[in-house]
Write a protein that holds these residues in place. Sequence first.
Motif, mmCIF file in Angstrom:
data_model
loop_
_atom_site.group_PDB
_atom_site.id
_atom_site.type_symbol
_atom_site.label_atom_id
_atom_site.label_comp_id
_atom_site.label_asym_id
_atom_site.label_seq_id
_atom_site.Cartn_x
_atom_site.Cartn_y
_atom_site.Cartn_z
ATOM 1 N N ASP A 1 38.078 1.670 33.287
ATOM 2 C CA ASP A 1 36.643 1.682 32.981
ATOM 3 C C ASP A 1 36.099 0.262 32.853
ATOM 4 N N ARG A 2 36.863 -0.617 32.182
ATOM 5 C CA ARG A 2 36.418 -2.005 32.037
ATOM 6 C C ARG A 2 36.388 -2.722 33.386
ATOM 7 N N GLN A 3 37.363 -2.447 34.243
ATOM 8 C CA GLN A 3 37.389 -3.079 35.566
ATOM 9 C C GLN A 3 36.237 -2.578 36.430
ATOM 10 N N LEU B 1 33.335 -4.805 38.078
ATOM 11 C CA LEU B 1 33.006 -4.705 39.496
ATOM 12 C C LEU B 1 31.513 -4.460 39.690
ATOM 13 N N THR B 2 30.950 -3.601 38.887
ATOM 14 C CA THR B 2 29.515 -3.317 38.961
ATOM 15 C C THR B 2 28.703 -4.572 38.669
ATOM 16 N N GLU C 1 35.034 11.704 33.556
ATOM 17 C CA GLU C 1 35.461 10.789 34.617
ATOM 18 C C GLU C 1 35.367 11.463 35.982
ATOM 19 N N ALA C 2 35.817 12.714 36.061
ATOM 20 C CA ALA C 2 35.769 13.449 37.328
ATOM 21 C C ALA C 2 34.328 13.687 37.766
ATOM 22 N N LYS C 3 33.497 14.066 36.827
ATOM 23 C CA LYS C 3 32.085 14.317 37.134
ATOM 24 C C LYS C 3 31.433 13.049 37.676
ATOM 25 N N ARG C 4 31.672 11.937 37.020
ATOM 26 C CA ARG C 4 31.095 10.669 37.455
ATOM 27 C C ARG C 4 31.578 10.303 38.854
ATOM 28 N N ALA C 5 32.883 10.396 39.094
ATOM 29 C CA ALA C 5 33.447 10.008 40.389
ATOM 30 C C ALA C 5 32.911 10.889 41.515
#
Length: 93
Positions: A20-22, A26-27, A79-83
């Motif tokens: 999440d931090r990476q 990146l963003t 996490e899955a929903k976001r991806a």
Amino acid sequence: MFGRTAHLESQIAHLRDRLDRQEALLTALAAQAGLDPAAVRAAGVEDTMPAPVLDALRRRQMILAIKEYRTATGAGLAEAKRAVEEYAAAHGY
């Protein structure tokens, strides 16, 4: 055996936090470079999106796509929903 499971769950939580931090980094870097952060993230997801997720997205079955992503990756619901939603938005699903 239970201690092992707790240890593995702790390691997984740590790795998810690190990821999440990476992704946040990146963003931020993409934004500073003048790139669309969503497109940059989608480019990274595209290569790893499981086939059952793509099949569900093609049929416009978002809930099934999220379920398939969780099954394939072991990701949590958020996490899955976001991806899946980011991938779908970037690829016109």
